[in-house]
Design a protein around this motif. Structure first.
Motif, mmCIF file in Angstrom:
data_model
loop_
_atom_site.group_PDB
_atom_site.id
_atom_site.type_symbol
_atom_site.label_atom_id
_atom_site.label_comp_id
_atom_site.label_asym_id
_atom_site.label_seq_id
_atom_site.Cartn_x
_atom_site.Cartn_y
_atom_site.Cartn_z
ATOM 1 N N ALA A 51 0.826 -1.213 0.000
ATOM 2 C CA ALA A 51 0.000 0.000 0.000
ATOM 3 C C ALA A 51 0.858 1.261 0.000
ATOM 4 O O ALA A 51 0.557 2.239 -0.709
ATOM 5 C CB ALA A 51 -0.934 -0.002 1.197
ATOM 6 N N ASP A 52 1.950 1.263 0.758
ATOM 7 C CA ASP A 52 2.813 2.445 0.842
ATOM 8 C C ASP A 52 3.684 2.627 -0.395
ATOM 9 O O ASP A 52 4.323 3.665 -0.555
ATOM 10 C CB ASP A 52 3.703 2.361 2.085
ATOM 11 C CG ASP A 52 2.898 2.483 3.380
ATOM 12 O OD1 ASP A 52 1.788 3.047 3.314
ATOM 13 O OD2 ASP A 52 3.370 2.003 4.419
ATOM 14 N N GLU A 53 3.727 1.611 -1.261
ATOM 15 C CA GLU A 53 4.561 1.696 -2.464
ATOM 16 C C GLU A 53 3.800 2.270 -3.656
ATOM 17 O O GLU A 53 4.393 2.517 -4.706
ATOM 18 C CB GLU A 53 5.096 0.307 -2.838
ATOM 19 C CG GLU A 53 5.984 -0.331 -1.776
ATOM 20 C CD GLU A 53 6.447 -1.718 -2.190
ATOM 21 O OE1 GLU A 53 6.806 -1.884 -3.376
ATOM 22 O OE2 GLU A 53 6.433 -2.633 -1.345
ATOM 23 N N LEU A 54 2.507 2.454 -3.488
ATOM 24 C CA LEU A 54 1.677 2.914 -4.604
ATOM 25 C C LEU A 54 1.153 4.322 -4.364
ATOM 26 O O LEU A 54 0.723 4.661 -3.255
ATOM 27 C CB LEU A 54 0.498 1.950 -4.815
ATOM 28 C CG LEU A 54 0.861 0.531 -5.252
ATOM 29 C CD1 LEU A 54 -0.387 -0.351 -5.266
ATOM 30 C CD2 LEU A 54 1.530 0.531 -6.630
ATOM 31 N N LEU A 55 1.169 5.112 -5.414
ATOM 32 C CA LEU A 55 0.574 6.442 -5.394
ATOM 33 C C LEU A 55 -0.720 6.381 -6.196
ATOM 34 O O LEU A 55 -0.711 6.045 -7.384
ATOM 35 C CB LEU A 55 1.541 7.459 -6.017
ATOM 36 C CG LEU A 55 1.040 8.908 -6.124
ATOM 37 C CD1 LEU A 55 0.856 9.510 -4.732
ATOM 38 C CD2 LEU A 55 2.011 9.756 -6.948
ATOM 39 N N VAL A 56 -1.816 6.680 -5.541
ATOM 40 C CA VAL A 56 -3.143 6.577 -6.166
ATOM 41 C C VAL A 56 -3.611 7.966 -6.568
ATOM 42 O O VAL A 56 -3.545 8.914 -5.786
ATOM 43 C CB VAL A 56 -4.148 5.925 -5.190
ATOM 44 C CG1 VAL A 56 -5.523 5.819 -5.847
ATOM 45 C CG2 VAL A 56 -3.653 4.555 -4.754
ATOM 46 N N SER A 57 -4.094 8.075 -7.785
ATOM 47 C CA SER A 57 -4.465 9.393 -8.309
ATOM 48 C C SER A 57 -5.748 9.924 -7.693
ATOM 49 O O SER A 57 -6.670 9.176 -7.370
ATOM 50 C CB SER A 57 -4.655 9.318 -9.822
ATOM 51 O OG SER A 57 -5.827 8.585 -10.144
ATOM 52 N N GLN A 58 -5.781 11.230 -7.536
ATOM 53 C CA GLN A 58 -7.044 11.889 -7.248
ATOM 54 C C GLN A 58 -7.810 12.089 -8.554
ATOM 55 O O GLN A 58 -9.025 12.201 -8.557
ATOM 56 C CB GLN A 58 -6.783 13.232 -6.567
ATOM 57 C CG GLN A 58 -6.159 13.098 -5.186
ATOM 58 C CD GLN A 58 -5.720 14.426 -4.598
ATOM 59 O OE1 GLN A 58 -5.909 15.488 -5.213
ATOM 60 N NE2 GLN A 58 -5.111 14.384 -3.424
ATOM 61 N N ARG A 59 -7.067 12.105 -9.660
ATOM 62 C CA ARG A 59 -7.687 12.194 -10.979
ATOM 63 C C ARG A 59 -8.451 10.909 -11.265
ATOM 64 O O ARG A 59 -7.957 9.809 -11.024
ATOM 65 C CB ARG A 59 -6.617 12.408 -12.056
ATOM 66 C CG ARG A 59 -7.177 12.392 -13.468
ATOM 67 C CD ARG A 59 -6.085 12.451 -14.530
ATOM 68 N NE ARG A 59 -6.654 12.304 -15.860
ATOM 69 C CZ ARG A 59 -5.932 12.245 -16.983
ATOM 70 N NH1 ARG A 59 -4.615 12.324 -16.940
ATOM 71 N NH2 ARG A 59 -6.537 12.107 -18.161
ATOM 72 N N ILE A 60 -9.644 11.058 -11.787
ATOM 73 C CA ILE A 60 -10.474 9.914 -12.170
ATOM 74 C C ILE A 60 -10.590 9.899 -13.686
ATOM 75 O O ILE A 60 -10.893 10.926 -14.302
ATOM 76 C CB ILE A 60 -11.870 10.015 -11.519
ATOM 77 C CG1 ILE A 60 -11.753 9.800 -10.001
ATOM 78 C CG2 ILE A 60 -12.835 8.994 -12.124
ATOM 79 C CD1 ILE A 60 -13.054 10.006 -9.262
ATOM 80 N N ASP A 61 -10.318 8.753 -14.290
ATOM 81 C CA ASP A 61 -10.465 8.662 -15.740
ATOM 82 C C ASP A 61 -11.938 8.705 -16.121
ATOM 83 O O ASP A 61 -12.332 9.409 -17.035
ATOM 84 C CB ASP A 61 -9.838 7.368 -16.263
ATOM 85 C CG ASP A 61 -10.030 7.217 -17.766
ATOM 86 O OD1 ASP A 61 -9.526 8.092 -18.508
ATOM 87 O OD2 ASP A 61 -10.711 6.266 -18.197
ATOM 88 N N GLN A 62 -12.743 7.939 -15.404
ATOM 89 C CA GLN A 62 -14.176 7.962 -15.649
ATOM 90 C C GLN A 62 -14.908 7.401 -14.447
ATOM 91 O O GLN A 62 -14.357 6.610 -13.672
ATOM 92 C CB GLN A 62 -14.541 7.146 -16.895
ATOM 93 C CG GLN A 62 -14.231 5.663 -16.774
ATOM 94 C CD GLN A 62 -14.660 4.871 -17.992
ATOM 95 O OE1 GLN A 62 -15.823 4.885 -18.382
ATOM 96 N NE2 GLN A 62 -13.710 4.170 -18.605
ATOM 97 N N VAL A 63 -16.112 7.847 -14.286
ATOM 98 C CA VAL A 63 -17.006 7.261 -13.285
ATOM 99 C C VAL A 63 -17.825 6.186 -13.980
ATOM 100 O O VAL A 63 -18.420 6.441 -15.030
ATOM 101 C CB VAL A 63 -17.929 8.326 -12.652
ATOM 102 C CG1 VAL A 63 -18.976 7.662 -11.764
ATOM 103 C CG2 VAL A 63 -17.109 9.321 -11.848
#
Length: 264
Positions: free
Chosen positions: A204-216
């Motif tokens: 979990a600490d190795e991944l950066l998750v985007s606040q940007r959403i490609d699509q809902v």
């Protein structure tokens, strides 16, 4: 000789047995296409009842006896042909934008929302701005998916040539590519990432998750014109699952939002 009362009792028992059997015999079978789309459907061709679709089908069958929903294995690319040729009556967790516009169907709003998000390897100098521009970045995508950033064009050659994309049939593989620096960004559904991090807490600490959403993902059920169940009837069944709490029970753990359905 049997007494009259014994004969009457036997006749009553026989009549009750017929009544118990009739509902299951009278139930109309509804064939639901099941394509590998984790966590909604996981490898249906293997016969394992895993994923959210089998849970939803079980809840629908427990709710009523007029229809009996069964899963029919298909695939992301094959599902259109199976639908058009009548091998399945219904496609669930779909969107009319994903290649269905020219295929006759009835649309039922399921009132479920998920999202497609970007995931990269976490690095000291890497911020949310990393996801703003995909130019020059190596993408790991799920083959057959329709992504908004690519104007919903799912053609593998188009994605490889224009977005430096590697396409697989596994979100796990795509995330491993990011972790091993074989890809810069993977796109995964929010629901899948939630499940993945529960299974792989150490990364979990190795991944950066985007606040940007490609699509809902606003999910719909698409019914064939020849389906034994109508759109309004299926809408009513889904409302029944909302009323008895099953929709929340099935989808909330995966961060899939159960949202209001507009009144038609």
């Amino acid at each position: 000789m049997s007494s009259p009362s014994w004969t009457v009792s036997r006749l009553l028992l026989a009549a009750l047995a017929v009544l118990w059997v009739l509902p299951s015999q009278a139930a109309q079978q509804v064939r639901v296409g099941a394509a590998h789309f984790p966590p909604y459907t996981v490898r249906p061709e293997s016969g394992a009842d895993t994923g959210l679709l089998p849970q939803l089908v079980e809840a629908l069958n427990q709710l009523q006896t007029d229809y009996h929903f069964v899963l029919v294995p298909t695939s992301i690319p094959r599902r259109f042909g199976d639908f058009k040729q009548g091998r399945v009556d219904m496609a669930i967790f779909e969107n009319p934008e994903w290649g269905w516009k020219d295929i006759p169907h009835t649309t039922v709003d399921m009132g479920l929302e998920d999202a497609e998000i970007f995931v990269a390897q976490r690095k000291p100098d890497r911020q949310q701005s990393y996801f703003a521009d995909l130019t020059g970045k190596r993408l790991a995508l799920f083959s057959g998916y329709h992504y908004e950033f690519a104007n919903f064009n799912a053609d593998p050659k188009f994605l490889a040539q224009n977005y430096n994309a590697t396409l697989t049939y596994s979100h796990d593989s795509n995330l491993l590519m990011v972790l091993r620096d074989r890809a810069d960004i993977a796109l995964v559904t929010r629901s899948y990432l939630s499940d993945y991090l529960l299974r792989n807490e150490k990364v979990a600490d190795e991944l950066l998750v985007s606040q940007r959403i490609d699509q809902v993902y606003h999910h719909y059920a698409l019914l064939s014109p020849s389906a034994p169940i109508s759109g309004p009837a299926f809408t009513q069944l889904l409302q029944g699952l909302r009323d008895n709490g099953q929709m929340l029970k099935i989808f909330e753990p995966y961060k899939i939002a159960v949202v209001p359905v507009p009144k038609s």
